[in-house]
Design a protein around this motif. Structure first.
Motif, PDB file in Angstrom:
ATOM      1  N   MET A 270     -12.737 -43.101  -1.949  1.00 33.68           N
ATOM      2  CA  MET A 270     -11.335 -43.266  -1.566  1.00 33.68           C
ATOM      3  C   MET A 270     -11.176 -43.633  -0.098  1.00 33.68           C
ATOM      4  O   MET A 270     -10.517 -44.620   0.245  1.00 33.68           O
ATOM      5  CB  MET A 270     -10.533 -41.995  -1.852  1.00 33.68           C
ATOM      6  CG  MET A 270      -9.049 -42.140  -1.567  1.00 33.68           C
ATOM      7  SD  MET A 270      -8.173 -40.557  -1.433  1.00 33.68           S
ATOM      8  CE  MET A 270      -8.710 -40.015   0.203  1.00 33.68           C
ATOM      9  N   THR A 271     -11.792 -42.850   0.792  1.00 26.83           N
ATOM     10  CA  THR A 271     -11.632 -43.096   2.225  1.00 26.83           C
ATOM     11  C   THR A 271     -12.161 -44.473   2.606  1.00 26.83           C
ATOM     12  O   THR A 271     -11.526 -45.203   3.371  1.00 26.83           O
ATOM     13  CB  THR A 271     -12.354 -42.015   3.043  1.00 26.83           C
ATOM     14  OG1 THR A 271     -11.832 -40.734   2.679  1.00 26.83           O
ATOM     15  CG2 THR A 271     -12.137 -42.241   4.537  1.00 26.83           C
ATOM     16  N   GLN A 272     -13.316 -44.832   2.055  1.00 28.34           N
ATOM     17  CA  GLN A 272     -13.902 -46.142   2.348  1.00 28.34           C
ATOM     18  C   GLN A 272     -12.972 -47.258   1.891  1.00 28.34           C
ATOM     19  O   GLN A 272     -12.747 -48.238   2.617  1.00 28.34           O
ATOM     20  CB  GLN A 272     -15.255 -46.269   1.648  1.00 28.34           C
ATOM     21  CG  GLN A 272     -15.936 -47.627   1.865  1.00 28.34           C
ATOM     22  CD  GLN A 272     -17.259 -47.714   1.114  1.00 28.34           C
ATOM     23  OE1 GLN A 272     -17.750 -46.731   0.588  1.00 28.34           O
ATOM     24  NE2 GLN A 272     -17.812 -48.924   1.055  1.00 28.34           N
ATOM     25  N   ASN A 273     -12.400 -47.122   0.708  1.00 29.11           N
ATOM     26  CA  ASN A 273     -11.511 -48.158   0.192  1.00 29.11           C
ATOM     27  C   ASN A 273     -10.226 -48.253   1.010  1.00 29.11           C
ATOM     28  O   ASN A 273      -9.697 -49.354   1.239  1.00 29.11           O
ATOM     29  CB  ASN A 273     -11.174 -47.862  -1.274  1.00 29.11           C
ATOM     30  CG  ASN A 273     -12.363 -48.052  -2.194  1.00 29.11           C
ATOM     31  OD1 ASN A 273     -13.328 -48.737  -1.845  1.00 29.11           O
ATOM     32  ND2 ASN A 273     -12.320 -47.429  -3.362  1.00 29.11           N
ATOM     33  N   ALA A 277      -8.786 -51.568   3.247  1.00 28.85           N
ATOM     34  CA  ALA A 277      -7.423 -52.088   3.170  1.00 28.85           C
ATOM     35  C   ALA A 277      -6.752 -52.088   4.531  1.00 28.85           C
ATOM     36  O   ALA A 277      -6.077 -53.049   4.914  1.00 28.85           O
ATOM     37  CB  ALA A 277      -6.605 -51.253   2.177  1.00 28.85           C
ATOM     38  N   VAL A 278      -6.959 -51.011   5.291  1.00 29.29           N
ATOM     39  CA  VAL A 278      -6.330 -50.888   6.614  1.00 29.29           C
ATOM     40  C   VAL A 278      -6.873 -51.949   7.566  1.00 29.29           C
ATOM     41  O   VAL A 278      -6.111 -52.619   8.277  1.00 29.29           O
ATOM     42  CB  VAL A 278      -6.558 -49.478   7.193  1.00 29.29           C
ATOM     43  CG1 VAL A 278      -6.148 -49.415   8.662  1.00 29.29           C
ATOM     44  CG2 VAL A 278      -5.770 -48.447   6.385  1.00 29.29           C
ATOM     45  N   ARG A 279      -8.190 -52.114   7.592  1.00 34.94           N
ATOM     46  CA  ARG A 279      -8.780 -53.097   8.512  1.00 34.94           C
ATOM     47  C   ARG A 279      -8.358 -54.520   8.145  1.00 34.94           C
ATOM     48  O   ARG A 279      -8.091 -55.346   9.029  1.00 34.94           O
ATOM     49  CB  ARG A 279     -10.301 -52.968   8.508  1.00 34.94           C
ATOM     50  CG  ARG A 279     -10.808 -51.682   9.170  1.00 34.94           C
ATOM     51  CD  ARG A 279     -12.294 -51.767   9.481  1.00 34.94           C
ATOM     52  NE  ARG A 279     -12.736 -50.592  10.211  1.00 34.94           N
ATOM     53  CZ  ARG A 279     -13.336 -49.534   9.658  1.00 34.94           C
ATOM     54  NH1 ARG A 279     -13.562 -49.533   8.344  1.00 34.94           N
ATOM     55  NH2 ARG A 279     -13.707 -48.497  10.368  1.00 34.94           N
ATOM     56  N   GLY A 280      -8.286 -54.803   6.850  1.00 34.48           N
ATOM     57  CA  GLY A 280      -7.848 -56.125   6.431  1.00 34.48           C
ATOM     58  C   GLY A 280      -6.404 -56.390   6.825  1.00 34.48           C
ATOM     59  O   GLY A 280      -6.060 -57.480   7.307  1.00 34.48           O
ATOM     60  N   PHE A 281      -5.558 -55.383   6.659  1.00 37.82           N
ATOM     61  CA  PHE A 281      -4.149 -55.501   7.038  1.00 37.82           C
ATOM     62  C   PHE A 281      -4.015 -55.672   8.551  1.00 37.82           C
ATOM     63  O   PHE A 281      -3.257 -56.525   9.034  1.00 37.82           O
ATOM     64  CB  PHE A 281      -3.392 -54.250   6.576  1.00 37.82           C
ATOM     65  CG  PHE A 281      -1.944 -54.212   6.975  1.00 37.82           C
ATOM     66  CD1 PHE A 281      -0.982 -54.887   6.246  1.00 37.82           C
ATOM     67  CD2 PHE A 281      -1.531 -53.481   8.090  1.00 37.82           C
ATOM     68  CE1 PHE A 281       0.354 -54.841   6.600  1.00 37.82           C
ATOM     69  CE2 PHE A 281      -0.197 -53.428   8.448  1.00 37.82           C
ATOM     70  CZ  PHE A 281       0.744 -54.116   7.714  1.00 37.82           C
TER      71      PHE A 281
END
Length: 288
Positions: A270-273, A277-281
């Motif tokens: 979960m944390t990795q996913n 998402a956060v870094r891509g955003f």
């Protein structure tokens, strides 16, 4: 990551309400900047409109510092107020509200809900008969302005905010897991001295059970217990049931959020996913 957290929680704003709100401890608050925690006394109010003003100001200030604001919490109305805007409504009228609450004390909130159904059937259909705060506010708006809450929402323009937002929902997908965690959390609160916390609040402030702070789930049931309405065992059962109802309403709100990414605590990745998402955003919108 260079983040600052904006609390989106209508109970964390209150000083002294620590155990019953699972407020972040001093160590965590020292590690990461937090905002909109401990900004009101329990005998004061804090509206969704005030939250919107404060949160948007903080978003601008955090961006100006070259950091990323993370809005975290479970008060769904605050999110809607912040990003979708609010319909301008008549200001709260203490005299009218006190009169309505006095009538409710004599006639019961079910009667007040029936009255609301006569003047604003759409709001009455949306508001649960056991939700005195919202019933009172809807009747207050009608009596102060002569127009229903539904009419205000329809006719007044909204003020959406045009900022990029990444919506992350962390919630158990299995209802049984959620219920187990709710019970575990409330038992931990009791062990940590939750009842003593409520006793101290009653001693330190001039509170009554109709104040927003004391309507918070858990605090409402603890208040009734201290008033002798039921013993601690029944208080626990009522608080757990009320928390389940709150979680159900939160799920209803969250499912309406378009584009939200859902994550389950039970998955090890979960944390990795979430970080992917956060870094891509952040990269897409040049936030980091």
């Amino acid at each position: 990551m260079p983040v600052e957290i904006i609390s989106v929680d209508s109970a964390l704003v209150y000083r002294g309400m620590d155990i019953g709100t699972a407020k972040p401890d001093a160590e965590l608050l020292a590690q990461i900047p937090h905002h909109l925690i401990d900004i009101r006394n329990p005998d004061q109010t804090y509206s969704a409109a005030e939250f919107r003003d404060d949160a948007l100001r903080l978003v601008d200030e955090i961006h100006a510092r070259g950091r990323v604001p993370v809005l975290a919490g479970g008060t769904m109305l605050y999110y809607r107020a912040c990003f979708n805007g609010l319909s301008p409504l008549p200001a709260a009228d203490a005299t009218t509200r006190q009169r309505l609450e006095a009538e409710a004390a004599q006639l019961g909130w079910s009667h007040m809900h029936e009255r609301l159904a006569q003047v604003d059937p759409e709001s009455a259909a949306r508001i649960h008969p056991n939700d005195p705060q919202r019933i009172s506010r809807a009747l207050e708006v009608y009596e102060v302005s002569g127009r229903s809450l539904t009419a205000w929402h329809r006719e007044q323009p909204m003020e959406p905010v045009s900022v990029p937002v990444l919506k992350l929902v962390v919630a158990p997908q299995q209802r049984s897991v959620l219920h187990e965690r709710i019970e575990m959390r409330f038992d931990q609160m009791l062990e940590q001295g939750f009842i003593e916390e409520v006793k101290k609040l009653r001693e330190d402030y001039r509170l009554d059970p109709q104040m927003p702070s004391m309507r918070a789930v858990g605090y409402r049931q603890a208040w009734c217990h201290l008033e002798g309405e039921y013993d601690q065992a029944e208080m626990r059962e009522r608080a757990v049931a009320a928390t389940r109802q709150l979680a159900k309403r939160q799920y209803t709100w969250l499912r309406r959020e378009r584009g939200a990414l859902w994550y389950d605590l039970s998955y090890r990745e979960m944390t990795q996913n979430i970080m992917i998402a956060v870094r891509g955003f952040a990269k897409q919108h040049q936030l980091l």
